[in-house]
Design a protein around this motif. Structure first.
Motif, PDB file in Angstrom:
ATOM      1  N   THR A  11      -6.802  29.831  -8.155  1.00  0.00           N
ATOM      2  CA  THR A  11      -6.238  30.150  -9.350  1.00  0.00           C
ATOM      3  C   THR A  11      -5.198  30.889  -9.528  1.00  0.00           C
ATOM      4  N   VAL A  12      -5.097  32.056  -8.919  1.00  0.00           N
ATOM      5  CA  VAL A  12      -3.865  33.048  -9.132  1.00  0.00           C
ATOM      6  C   VAL A  12      -2.720  32.391  -8.304  1.00  0.00           C
ATOM      7  N   ILE A  13      -2.708  31.565  -7.509  1.00  0.00           N
ATOM      8  CA  ILE A  13      -1.604  30.905  -6.716  1.00  0.00           C
ATOM      9  C   ILE A  13      -1.204  29.934  -7.705  1.00  0.00           C
ATOM     10  N   SER A  14      -2.121  29.087  -8.121  1.00  0.00           N
ATOM     11  CA  SER A  14      -1.725  28.113  -9.310  1.00  0.00           C
ATOM     12  C   SER A  14      -1.087  28.671 -10.667  1.00  0.00           C
ATOM     13  N   LEU A  15      -1.500  29.931 -10.828  1.00  0.00           N
ATOM     14  CA  LEU A  15      -0.651  30.542 -12.028  1.00  0.00           C
ATOM     15  C   LEU A  15       0.957  30.966 -11.649  1.00  0.00           C
ATOM     16  N   PHE A  16       0.879  31.520 -10.424  1.00  0.00           N
ATOM     17  CA  PHE A  16       2.158  31.894 -10.076  1.00  0.00           C
ATOM     18  C   PHE A  16       3.216  30.400  -9.965  1.00  0.00           C
ATOM     19  N   VAL A  17       2.797  29.518  -9.617  1.00  0.00           N
ATOM     20  CA  VAL A  17       3.226  28.463  -9.186  1.00  0.00           C
ATOM     21  C   VAL A  17       3.931  27.983 -10.450  1.00  0.00           C
ATOM     22  N   PHE A  18       2.840  27.843 -11.493  1.00  0.00           N
ATOM     23  CA  PHE A  18       3.177  27.394 -12.975  1.00  0.00           C
ATOM     24  C   PHE A  18       4.245  28.430 -13.752  1.00  0.00           C
ATOM     25  N   LEU A  19       4.058  29.612 -13.361  1.00  0.00           N
ATOM     26  CA  LEU A  19       5.094  30.589 -14.154  1.00  0.00           C
ATOM     27  C   LEU A  19       6.528  30.359 -13.396  1.00  0.00           C
ATOM     28  N   GLY A  20       6.524  30.232 -12.022  1.00  0.00           N
ATOM     29  CA  GLY A  20       7.773  29.827 -11.511  1.00  0.00           C
ATOM     30  C   GLY A  20       8.509  28.595 -11.873  1.00  0.00           C
ATOM     31  N   ILE A  21       7.666  27.638 -12.362  1.00  0.00           N
ATOM     32  CA  ILE A  21       8.186  26.147 -12.752  1.00  0.00           C
ATOM     33  C   ILE A  21       8.702  26.413 -14.362  1.00  0.00           C
ATOM     34  N   VAL A  22       8.022  27.248 -15.210  1.00  0.00           N
ATOM     35  CA  VAL A  22       8.438  27.312 -16.363  1.00  0.00           C
ATOM     36  C   VAL A  22       9.767  28.395 -16.362  1.00  0.00           C
ATOM     37  N   TYR A  23       9.868  29.249 -15.581  1.00  0.00           N
ATOM     38  CA  TYR A  23      10.810  29.957 -15.467  1.00  0.00           C
ATOM     39  C   TYR A  23      12.182  29.076 -14.989  1.00  0.00           C
ATOM     40  N   TRP A  24      11.948  28.305 -14.019  1.00  0.00           N
ATOM     41  CA  TRP A  24      12.934  27.295 -13.552  1.00  0.00           C
ATOM     42  C   TRP A  24      13.454  26.418 -14.640  1.00  0.00           C
ATOM     43  N   ALA A  25      12.545  25.935 -15.602  1.00  0.00           N
ATOM     44  CA  ALA A  25      12.980  24.996 -16.560  1.00  0.00           C
ATOM     45  C   ALA A  25      13.591  25.601 -17.500  1.00  0.00           C
ATOM     46  N   PHE A  26      13.347  26.812 -17.914  1.00  0.00           N
ATOM     47  CA  PHE A  26      13.949  27.325 -18.970  1.00  0.00           C
ATOM     48  C   PHE A  26      15.315  28.611 -18.581  1.00  0.00           C
ATOM     49  N   SER A  27      15.630  28.656 -17.398  1.00  0.00           N
ATOM     50  CA  SER A  27      16.596  29.324 -17.027  1.00  0.00           C
ATOM     51  C   SER A  27      17.918  28.894 -17.410  1.00  0.00           C
ATOM     52  N   SER A  28      18.794  29.734 -17.782  1.00  0.00           N
ATOM     53  CA  SER A  28      20.106  29.402 -18.540  1.00  0.00           C
ATOM     54  C   SER A  28      20.906  28.466 -17.320  1.00  0.00           C
ATOM     55  N   GLY A  29      20.894  28.636 -16.427  1.00  0.00           N
ATOM     56  CA  GLY A  29      21.534  27.939 -15.056  1.00  0.00           C
ATOM     57  C   GLY A  29      21.212  26.309 -15.207  1.00  0.00           C
TER      58      GLY A  29
END
Length: 48
Positions: A11-29
């Motif tokens: 569950t913790v690993i999945s949360l970090f993966v999800f947050l990483g994808i969200v960060y990547w999707a909304f990054s300005s680059g």
């Protein structure tokens, strides 16, 4: 390692993966790239 600990770790690993994808999707680059991809269906003269 019992099932409860393993389930918590996954569950913790999945949360970090999800947050990483969200960060990547909304990054300005990626904004320009995503906008360009979003216009592809409209820019195509055949509409396909």
């Amino acid at each position: 390692m019992n099932f409860t600990i393993l389930s918590s770790v996954v569950t913790v690993i999945s949360l970090f993966v999800f947050l990483g994808i969200v960060y990547w999707a909304f990054s300005s680059g990626n904004k320009e790239r995503f906008e360009k991809l979003a216009r592809l269906p409209i820019d195509n003269e055949n509409g396909k």
